[in-house]
Design an enzyme around this catalytic site. Structure first.
Site, PDB file in Angstrom:
ATOM      1  N   ASP A   1     -14.923 -17.309  38.929  1.00 14.74           N
ATOM      2  CA  ASP A   1     -16.310 -17.187  39.524  1.00 14.74           C
ATOM      3  C   ASP A   1     -17.146 -16.919  38.095  1.00 14.74           C
ATOM      4  O   ASP A   1     -16.625 -16.888  37.080  1.00 14.74           O
ATOM      5  CB  ASP A   1     -16.626 -16.046  40.460  1.00 14.74           C
ATOM      6  CG  ASP A   1     -16.312 -14.513  39.626  1.00 14.74           C
ATOM      7  OD1 ASP A   1     -15.772 -14.527  38.507  1.00 14.74           O
ATOM      8  OD2 ASP A   1     -16.520 -13.533  40.477  1.00 14.74           O
TER       9      ASP A   1
ATOM     10  N   ASP B   1     -21.279 -13.683  40.987  1.00 14.91           N
ATOM     11  CA  ASP B   1     -21.362 -12.207  41.080  1.00 14.91           C
ATOM     12  C   ASP B   1     -22.689 -11.764  40.219  1.00 14.91           C
ATOM     13  O   ASP B   1     -22.753 -11.873  38.968  1.00 14.91           O
ATOM     14  CB  ASP B   1     -20.312 -11.446  40.755  1.00 14.91           C
ATOM     15  CG  ASP B   1     -19.072 -11.866  41.823  1.00 14.91           C
ATOM     16  OD1 ASP B   1     -19.663 -12.049  43.057  1.00 14.91           O
ATOM     17  OD2 ASP B   1     -18.140 -11.377  41.496  1.00 14.91           O
TER      18      ASP B   1
ATOM     19  N   ASP C   1     -19.559 -14.071  36.334  1.00 21.60           N
ATOM     20  CA  ASP C   1     -20.233 -12.444  36.634  1.00 21.60           C
ATOM     21  C   ASP C   1     -21.500 -12.263  35.745  1.00 21.60           C
ATOM     22  O   ASP C   1     -21.179 -12.342  34.483  1.00 21.60           O
ATOM     23  CB  ASP C   1     -19.109 -11.514  36.616  1.00 21.60           C
ATOM     24  CG  ASP C   1     -17.818 -12.015  37.233  1.00 21.60           C
ATOM     25  OD1 ASP C   1     -17.895 -11.749  38.525  1.00 21.60           O
ATOM     26  OD2 ASP C   1     -17.023 -12.368  36.780  1.00 21.60           O
TER      27      ASP C   1
HETATM   28  P1  ATP Z   1     -11.839 -14.463  36.768  1.00 20.70           P
HETATM   29  O1  ATP Z   1     -11.926 -15.441  35.720  1.00 20.70           O
HETATM   30  O2  ATP Z   1     -10.769 -15.017  37.789  1.00 20.70           O
HETATM   31  O3  ATP Z   1     -13.285 -14.285  37.499  1.00 20.70           O
HETATM   32  P2  ATP Z   1     -12.370 -11.789  36.093  1.00 20.70           P
HETATM   33  O4  ATP Z   1     -11.646 -10.849  35.063  1.00 20.70           O
HETATM   34  O5  ATP Z   1     -13.970 -12.056  35.726  1.00 20.70           O
HETATM   35  O6  ATP Z   1     -11.331 -12.945  36.268  1.00 20.70           O
HETATM   36  P3  ATP Z   1     -13.524 -10.693  38.524  1.00 20.70           P
HETATM   37  O7  ATP Z   1     -12.763 -10.663  39.809  1.00 20.70           O
HETATM   38  O8  ATP Z   1     -14.693 -11.626  38.387  1.00 20.70           O
HETATM   39  O9  ATP Z   1     -12.313 -11.052  37.493  1.00 20.70           O
HETATM   40  O10 ATP Z   1     -13.996  -9.196  38.086  1.00 20.70           O
HETATM   41  C1  ATP Z   1     -14.463  -8.902  36.846  1.00 20.70           C
HETATM   42  C2  ATP Z   1     -14.555  -7.352  36.639  1.00 20.70           C
HETATM   43  O11 ATP Z   1     -15.417  -6.905  37.665  1.00 20.70           O
HETATM   44  C3  ATP Z   1     -13.080  -6.894  36.760  1.00 20.70           C
HETATM   45  O12 ATP Z   1     -13.060  -5.979  35.736  1.00 20.70           O
HETATM   46  C4  ATP Z   1     -13.123  -6.021  37.944  1.00 20.70           C
HETATM   47  O13 ATP Z   1     -12.631  -4.714  37.840  1.00 20.70           O
HETATM   48  C5  ATP Z   1     -14.832  -5.794  38.204  1.00 20.70           C
HETATM   49  N1  ATP Z   1     -14.845  -5.736  39.703  1.00 20.70           N
HETATM   50  C6  ATP Z   1     -14.773  -6.845  40.503  1.00 20.70           C
HETATM   51  N2  ATP Z   1     -15.246  -6.399  41.724  1.00 20.70           N
HETATM   52  C7  ATP Z   1     -15.696  -5.008  41.869  1.00 20.70           C
HETATM   53  C8  ATP Z   1     -16.170  -4.199  42.614  1.00 20.70           C
HETATM   54  N3  ATP Z   1     -16.307  -4.431  43.882  1.00 20.70           N
HETATM   55  N4  ATP Z   1     -16.628  -3.055  42.167  1.00 20.70           N
HETATM   56  C9  ATP Z   1     -16.530  -2.677  41.046  1.00 20.70           C
HETATM   57  N5  ATP Z   1     -15.937  -3.683  40.050  1.00 20.70           N
HETATM   58  C10 ATP Z   1     -15.611  -4.827  40.355  1.00 20.70           C
HETATM   59 MN    MN Z   2     -15.105 -13.107  37.309  1.00 17.11          MN
HETATM   60 MN    MN Z   3     -16.482 -11.602  39.957  1.00 18.17          MN
END
Ligand code: ATP
Ligand code: MN
Ligand code: MN
Length: 373
Positions: free
Chosen positions: A204, A297, A206
């Site tokens: 995703d 997100d 963020d």
């Molecule tokens: P990817 O490339 O798969 O998206 P990512 O490291 O960006 O990997 P995400 O699941 O998008 O993974 O999460 C990004 C960060 O946001 C992570 O560090 C996670 O701990 C934090 N995070 C995700 N969801 C929540 C939540 N509901 N509340 C607090 N922190 C969150």
């Molecule tokens: Mn992510």
């Molecule tokens: Mn995310």
């Protein structure tokens, strides 16, 4: 200080937040194997086992070269009996029968497939498997009730399981920035998550939104969402209000990673660039789709909590978990994405940057590109 410099023995500190873990991994065969077992445990809601495998995986990711012999691992932290057995099998035989059996198991395959639907977690997937649902055809024909997120997830299943590229993330960033600035001039948008750590792709995109004047960010997100919606960029969105109150939020469970920021989990409709639209087309009979669905997100933080939000949303998930474990176990502090609380001084520790948070925690500063634990 014991002599760990001898050539054949690795040495890494205990907590992942004390280590520099880049994207350069010299032990992918081993870490992928441990990752399968971690994922399998997580999908079966065996959290303790999941964490143990993730910690072992992270230790191997931090090694400066490939492991050749089991004896080189002597003295490394976080490598339990089970993880060592898997590593031994792979070093000696090239494969681990347990990992291979897991990958082949109908339950693992079904859990992975079903939780690959946006909005479907391990619990729901397990319930469906009990009902005899192992794949998308069976899901569609036996028709359990799907909530809105799951309906959207199913509809865009293929797109959402295609990795998002950095170029796509930047493209979405431009769209979101334009809308955010239109709603609130002076607001700031920061790319967070895996892309901030330098990953070339992600599941995703963020973003963290703030404004340099405290309070100006209040009420921002619903306006951003409705503008994005009116311009046709949103296929799905769920916005959650901010529920953080400093007085009541002395974080009692530092292990919980949920925070209370205002946020929006969405599915974006992203127009494909010309080249990628052509690549995705499958011949002359069908017109190639001119857009794709991407998970996005959005998180909003007041400027006073920005450094904590930035640190908490940059990841990796294990790095975050280890930061909170370090804070609690080694420093008697409680870290969340909102604040750092010192339980000995009974006070919050302010920070305007990630560097200051690491300093409060008595940790060497680790930049985002080295948080890929
Ligand atoms: P990817 O490339 O798969 O998206 P990512 O490291 O960006 O990997 P995400 O699941 O998008 O993974 O999460 C990004 C960060 O946001 C992570 O560090 C996670 O701990 C934090 N995070 C995700 N969801 C929540 C939540 N509901 N509340 C607090 N922190 C969150
Ligand atoms: Mn992510
Ligand atoms: Mn995310």
């Amino acid at each position: 200080q014991q002599d760990n410099e001898s050539e054949d023995v690795f040495s890494v500190p205990n907590y992942a937040c004390q280590r520099r873990t880049t994207l350069q991994n010299h032990n992918t065969v081993l870490t992928e194997a441990l990752s399968i077992l971690a994922e399998n445990a997580e999908l079966n809601e065996e959290d303790g086992r999941g964490i143990a495998f993730r910690r072992a995986e992270a230790v191997l990711k931090a090694l400066p070269r490939a492991v050749r012999k089991l004896t080189e691992l002597k003295g490394l932290p976080c490598l339990g009996e089970h993880s060592l057995r898997i590593i031994k099998d792979i070093l000696e035989k090239g494969v681990s029968s347990e990992v291979e059996a897991t990958k082949q198991s109908e339950r693992y395959k079904a859990l992975k497939l079903l939780t690959g639907i946006f909005g479907v977690g391990a619990k729901t997937a397990d319930r469906w498997i009990t009902m005899g649902i192992y794949n998308l055809q069976q899901l569609q024909s036996s028709g359990p009730t799907l909530n809105q997120a799951q309906q959207a997830g199913l509809e865009h299943y293929e797109d959402l399981n295609q990795p998002v590229t950095r170029a796509e993330a930047d493209h979405i960033g431009e769209i979101v920035r334009r809308v955010v600035l239109c709603v609130l001039p002076g607001a700031q948008l920061t790319l967070i998550g895996g892309f901030r750590r330098g990953k070339p792709t992600g599941h995703d995109v963020d973003f963290l939104i703030t404004h340099p004047e405290e309070g100006r960010e209040v009420g921002l997100l619903p306006k951003v969402v409705s503008l994005l919606k009116s311009q046709g960029f949103l296929l799905y969105q769920k916005t959650t209000k901010n529920s953080y109150l400093e007085s009541e939020d002395r974080p009692t469970q530092p292990s919980s990673n949920m925070d209370r920021f205002e946020r929006c989990f969405s599915i974006f409709r992203l127009k494909s660039h010309q080249e990628s639209a052509e690549v995705r087309g499958n011949g002359s009979e069908s017109r190639p789709k001119s857009w794709r669905a991407v998970r996005v997100d959005l998180v909003v933080s007041p400027i006073s909590q920005f450094a904590f939000a930035l640190l908490g949303w940059t990841g990796s998930k294990l790095f975050e978990r280890e930061l909170r474990r370090w804070a609690g176990h080694e420093k008697a502090m409680s870290l969340s994405s909102h604040a750092l609380y010192d339980t000995k001084q009974n006070s919050y520790l302010r920070a305007a940057s990630e560097e200051e948070i690491f300093a409060h925690l008595d940790l060497e500063y680790i930049p985002p590109s080295e948080r890929n634990a």
